[in-house]
Design an enzyme around this catalytic site. Structure first.
Site, PDB file in Angstrom:
ATOM      1  N   LYS A  31     -49.747   4.249-117.244  1.00 30.33           N
ATOM      2  CA  LYS A  31     -50.429   3.320-116.335  1.00 30.33           C
ATOM      3  C   LYS A  31     -49.487   3.066-115.167  1.00 30.33           C
ATOM      4  O   LYS A  31     -48.335   3.516-115.172  1.00 30.33           O
ATOM      5  CB  LYS A  31     -50.780   2.010-117.027  1.00 30.33           C
ATOM      6  CG  LYS A  31     -49.626   1.343-117.755  1.00 30.33           C
ATOM      7  CD  LYS A  31     -50.064   0.118-118.525  1.00 30.33           C
ATOM      8  CE  LYS A  31     -50.816   0.474-119.760  1.00 30.33           C
ATOM      9  NZ  LYS A  31     -52.202   0.043-119.765  1.00 30.33           N
ATOM     10  N   ARG A  32     -49.962   2.361-114.178  1.00 31.71           N
ATOM     11  CA  ARG A  32     -49.119   1.995-113.048  1.00 31.71           C
ATOM     12  C   ARG A  32     -47.896   1.225-113.546  1.00 31.71           C
ATOM     13  O   ARG A  32     -47.984   0.442-114.480  1.00 31.71           O
ATOM     14  CB  ARG A  32     -49.949   1.135-112.083  1.00 31.71           C
ATOM     15  CG  ARG A  32     -49.286   0.765-110.789  1.00 31.71           C
ATOM     16  CD  ARG A  32     -50.342   0.232-109.826  1.00 31.71           C
ATOM     17  NE  ARG A  32     -51.189  -0.786-110.423  1.00 31.71           N
ATOM     18  CZ  ARG A  32     -50.932  -2.097-110.361  1.00 31.71           C
ATOM     19  NH1 ARG A  32     -49.834  -2.543-109.762  1.00 31.71           N
ATOM     20  NH2 ARG A  32     -51.766  -2.971-110.894  1.00 31.71           N
ATOM     21  N   LYS A  37     -60.296   4.641-122.547  1.00 31.43           N
ATOM     22  CA  LYS A  37     -60.228   6.108-122.684  1.00 31.43           C
ATOM     23  C   LYS A  37     -59.508   6.492-123.965  1.00 31.43           C
ATOM     24  O   LYS A  37     -59.922   7.416-124.683  1.00 31.43           O
ATOM     25  CB  LYS A  37     -59.523   6.702-121.461  1.00 31.43           C
ATOM     26  CG  LYS A  37     -60.308   6.545-120.167  1.00 31.43           C
ATOM     27  CD  LYS A  37     -59.440   6.760-118.947  1.00 31.43           C
ATOM     28  CE  LYS A  37     -60.161   6.276-117.696  1.00 31.43           C
ATOM     29  NZ  LYS A  37     -59.267   6.104-116.543  1.00 31.43           N
ATOM     30  N   LYS A  87     -47.145  -5.141-116.906  1.00 31.65           N
ATOM     31  CA  LYS A  87     -47.641  -4.151-117.871  1.00 31.65           C
ATOM     32  C   LYS A  87     -46.600  -3.867-118.956  1.00 31.65           C
ATOM     33  O   LYS A  87     -46.899  -3.236-119.958  1.00 31.65           O
ATOM     34  CB  LYS A  87     -48.058  -2.872-117.149  1.00 31.65           C
ATOM     35  CG  LYS A  87     -49.269  -3.095-116.234  1.00 31.65           C
ATOM     36  CD  LYS A  87     -49.660  -1.835-115.491  1.00 31.65           C
ATOM     37  CE  LYS A  87     -50.804  -2.070-114.515  1.00 31.65           C
ATOM     38  NZ  LYS A  87     -52.110  -2.256-115.180  1.00 31.65           N
ATOM     39  N   THR A 114     -58.693   0.176-118.010  1.00 35.33           N
ATOM     40  CA  THR A 114     -59.666   1.219-118.361  1.00 35.33           C
ATOM     41  C   THR A 114     -58.994   2.308-119.191  1.00 35.33           C
ATOM     42  O   THR A 114     -59.672   3.005-119.950  1.00 35.33           O
ATOM     43  CB  THR A 114     -60.320   1.841-117.112  1.00 35.33           C
ATOM     44  OG1 THR A 114     -59.297   2.248-116.199  1.00 35.33           O
ATOM     45  CG2 THR A 114     -61.235   0.844-116.427  1.00 35.33           C
ATOM     46  N   HIS A 134     -60.223  -8.040-109.180  1.00 35.11           N
ATOM     47  CA  HIS A 134     -59.536  -7.182-110.144  1.00 35.11           C
ATOM     48  C   HIS A 134     -58.178  -7.708-110.570  1.00 35.11           C
ATOM     49  O   HIS A 134     -57.438  -6.991-111.258  1.00 35.11           O
ATOM     50  CB  HIS A 134     -59.348  -5.778-109.564  1.00 35.11           C
ATOM     51  CG  HIS A 134     -60.591  -4.944-109.595  1.00 35.11           C
ATOM     52  ND1 HIS A 134     -60.988  -4.222-110.700  1.00 35.11           N
ATOM     53  CD2 HIS A 134     -61.534  -4.712-108.648  1.00 35.11           C
ATOM     54  CE1 HIS A 134     -62.112  -3.590-110.439  1.00 35.11           C
ATOM     55  NE2 HIS A 134     -62.472  -3.871-109.207  1.00 35.11           N
TER      56      HIS A 134
END
Length: 810
Positions: free
Chosen positions: A545-546, A657, A551, A653, A355
């Site tokens: 998100k985290r 969504k 990110k 993911t 991952h």
């Protein structure tokens, strides 16, 4: 099985209230109602589960065992009622009994057994495994506290315990008859019996693994699977001798040490005790699971020689990697078979999903810790490492650089990803780009030696939950336009039918009305939860998100500051109202991520209190982002920020969504964004930034972020503003120093400054497009229509076809 009506559902709930809580419906509290409703559904699912197990045993089908340290299940009452087809009669019965269904559903805590995308993916996969009627069981730890509750105090993240079991235990069925014993430490004694070497572990510490099962219902099927959560208990709850001597604390030490294993998800591991506990967690989870799987297999077949034909163990990231030496241990030490036969069974039973490409996330354990805590496992890993290294040496003719890269043990560390590659039948990435990076970069030497092992299975989401359940307005429109509910089982063929309505202005107007209604619903939620007053006429621009530097929440902050400074310069500028929403948890020990959260809150405080920004610009940080919040936010979101540095995000993911609910993506060509772009084209998303190969080339040729800062006046001004901070007086010059000069890592490691101009341009293009509501809704409709390939059902079918080789319901 009898179909529930409102009356029969009411009677079933009343029976549970009387039998389990000793009260009538008039005396029942909302908490009683929640648990009674859960028990009614649990009874139905358990009855189906018994039938499913019997069918699987009779047909001797291959079983899938999905092992993950995380399962971010969220709430289960509405989900299970929906899948079982009893949501409407349950709502009606609850209302008929004088309660508000929404209140009962909202009371259920999120089962916070995960940290983010990894755990949510695992939860989605359980739903699809069951819906596709694949015999399967998930395995994890029954964390008492799970992921922490996030509290924002003075702009800073504070971590609070999240005791989800208070109300969430209604779904758990204890299985004390299936308890397993896990051993830590001790010494090894060896002796020969004829030509068989026996290795006995002595003087070990015992911990009991007590299973609690959560039953998983599929959609429109009586097939049922389960999630097994292991709780840790001491075999001797208390030392009565010490207790009677007045040594009360010492008397309970062994119990406390055992139960610490299942206390918290991911204890901090920046010290020896934390590393030791995390390794204990992983082995506890793995050993209990493998013992259980082998025991059940022998009960069914009387031998282990066909184990690999009847079982496949999918390990979700490296956390369960010890399944490989543990299965070897059980096959050799307990079942008494040879190394070669045990190895053949193991490598044909285990598959590994990677991952991440981030080096710090590819787990490595200190040799000494492994040796001390798990002496027999260490011995087996050494032999695996020796044989794998000999194979690599032979293939690469002694090229030490390649041997070092592929080694399972090197420089005093055990490399778990390499262990997974050596001991598994398949290694898959979770998007096309990610899988290519694994083949051509991260694991290129292993891939060249064993190319047949490397696969791709792009991630997917449970679209029944993340569209149909949470967005009923959109669900109704889709069913009307596509001629029924077929998309719930076949999204890849049904959703594309929406494309033909892109020129229908009436349909587009309805799509816009549904989005606006969802924005109003989220605004109501935000006001109730945190007191925010959201401008529902503004663009809802969302990044949830985290919190991690790759990110790039900080890049988003930079362009918001630029927008704010422009507004300060020209209060009359033509700006469509814009609301930026952030939601993220930072790992407790991740200081930089916590600083970024504080910066977001400082900026939000500045903008939201500045009269110039009134009705034009808002920034809010959503406290304690979680599954139940996402279920309200996703349908309301209009812009999806997927802005990670190209080559760093494995898949994502959240991007799926958002897309499925009609939000438009601002993103880099990273992770599954690449495959989104393949089906959407440039015209239906807002791409920006360097590509993966361009990032590498810029790094290799000497990237200098300070030069960009010096030459770009706008960027210079933004970073200076961050350095000096805002009205709360907090400076963030440390974050700017990290970008410009580095701090124990390369300067601007994730290329924020390099991508900044392109990102600001993408935001401008998005804002210009938003002004044309017809064009915007056309793009939104195309996003929904082409999102079917990102359904978890498709992902699971890919696993079944290419890795597990098991049949499934088409």
């Amino acid at each position: 099985m009898e179909k529930y009506t409102k009356e029969s559902m009411r009677q079933a709930i009343c029976d549970k209230l009387r039998l389990n809580f000793g009260c009538t419906e008039e005396e029942a509290t909302e908490a009683n109602m929640l648990k009674a409703c859960a028990m009614v559904l649990r009874d139905r699912m358990n009855a189906q589960y018994v039938d499913s197990r019997q069918k699987v045993r009779k047909k001797q089908l291959r079983r899938v065992h999905y092992m993950s340290m995380e399962f971010l299940m969220g709430r289960s009452l509405m989900k299970n009622a929906y899948n079982l087809g009893v949501l409407e009669p349950m709502k009606a019965a609850i209302e008929d009994m004088g309660f508000k269904p929404a209140r009962i559903f909202d009371m259920e805590p999120d089962a916070g057994l995960g940290n983010g995308g990894l755990g949510r993916l695992a939860a989605c996969y359980l739903d699809s495994l069951t819906t596709l009627e694949i015999p399967a069981r998930g395995y994890s730890i029954c964390y008492e506290l799970g992921i922490f509750k996030q509290k924002i105090v003075d702009g800073q993240q504070i971590e609070l315990p999240d005791n989800w079991l208070d109300q969430g235990d209604a779904w758990l069925v204890p299985k004390p008859e299936d308890v397993e014993e896990v051993h830590f430490g001790g010494t090894l004694r060896e002796f020969w019996d004829g030509d068989h070497l026996h290795i006995i572990n002595e003087g070990y510490t015992r911990v009991l693994a007590v299973p609690c099962d959560m039953t998983i219902a599929g959609y429109e099927t009586s097939h049922t699977n389960s999630l097994r959560l292991w709780d840790a208990k001491s075999p001797t709850p208390i030392d009565m001798g010490l207790f009677n001597q007045g040594e009360y604390v010492k008397a309970g030490e062994e119990k406390a040490m055992s139960e610490a294993i299942a206390k918290v998800l991911y204890p901090e591991d920046n010290h020896y005790e934390g590393k030791s506990l995390r390794l204990r967690q992983q082995y506890f989870f793995v050993s209990a699971t493998v013992q259980s799987i082998v025991r059940k297999h022998i009960q069914n077949y009387g031998t282990v020689t066909n184990f690999h034909e009847k079982n496949v163990i999918q390990i979700n990231d490296t956390h369960p990697a010890l399944v490989i030496p543990e299965l070897m241990r059980i096959l050799m030490d307990d079942a008494g078979i040879s190394w070669d036969e045990a190895w053949h069974i193991t490598v044909n039973s285990v598959a590994y999903t990677n991952h991440t490409v981030l080096a710090e996330a590819l787990e490595r354990w200190p040799q000494q810790l492994m040796q001390t805590l798990l002496p027999r496992i260490w011995q087996i890993i050494c032999e695996i490492a020796r044989r794998w290294q000999a194979k690599a040496t032979d293939f690469y003719r002694g090229d030490e650089s390649k041997i070092k890269n592929m080694a399972v043990i090197w420089d005093g560390e055990v490399r778990m990803a390499n262990l997974c590659i050596a001991g598994g039948m398949a290694v898959n990435g979770v998007s096309a780009l990610h899988s290519d990076i694994l083949r051509n970069d991260v694991f290129k030497d292993a891939c060249r030696m064993e190319p047949e092992k490397f696969k791709n299975v792009t991630n997917g989401i449970d679209h029944r939950r993340w569209l149909a359940e949470i967005n009923p307005g959109l669900d109704s429109l889709i069913c009307e336009l596509t001629g029924g509910t077929d998309y719930l089982r076949h999204p890849g063929t049904a959703l594309p039918k929406l494309d033909k309505f892109a020129g229908d202005k009436q349909v587009l107007a309805r799509l816009g009305e549904i989005k606006h209604a969802n924005k109003l619903a989220f605004a109501k939620f935000a006001k109730k939860e945190q007191g925010f007053i959201l401008n529902t006429d503004a663009i809802f621009d969302v990044q949830v998100k985290r919190l991690h530097e790759y990110k790039r929440q900080l890049l988003n902050v930079m362009q918001i500051i630029n927008l704010y400074l422009q507004l300060r310069d020209n209060p009359n500028m033509d700006l469509h109202p814009h609301t930026f929403l952030f939601g993220a948890k930072a790992a407790p020990g991740y200081a930089v991520a916590k600083r970024i959260i504080r910066l977001i809150n400082s900026l939000a405080d500045q903008i939201n209190s500045d009269p110039i920004c009134k009705d034009k610009l808002q920034v809010f940080f959503l406290e304690n982002y979680r599954v139940s919040m996402a279920e309200v936010l996703m349908p309301a979101s209009e812009v999806s920020q997927q802005i990670s540095t190209a080559g760093k995000e494995a898949s994502g993911t959240g991007n799926m969504k958002f897309m499925m609910n009609g939000a438009l993506t601002i993103g880099t060509l990273d992770g599954a964004n690449v495959e989104m772009h393949q089906v959407l084209g440039d015209e239906n998303m807002f791409l920006f930034g360097l590509k993966t190969e361009e990032v590498k080339e810029m790094r290799d040729t000497g990237y200098n972020p300070y030069r960009l800062y010096s030459r770009d006046a706008t960027l210079h001004r933004v970073l200076d503003q961050i350095s000096q901070g805002f009205k709360d007086g907090i400076r963030y010059d440390d974050l700017v120093e990290r970008l410009l000069f580095g701090s124990g890592s390369p300067a601007d490691e994730y290329m924020l400054l390099a991508d900044y101009p392109s990102y600001c341009d993408a935001e401008r293009r998005m804002m210009a497009t938003y002004r044309d509501s017809v064009k915007w809704n056309q793009m939104s409709l195309h996003n929904i229509a082409r999102s079917g390939i990102f359904a978890a059902d498709r992902s699971i079918a890919d696993y079944a076809d290419t890795i597990w080789h098991v049949p499934y319901k088409k």
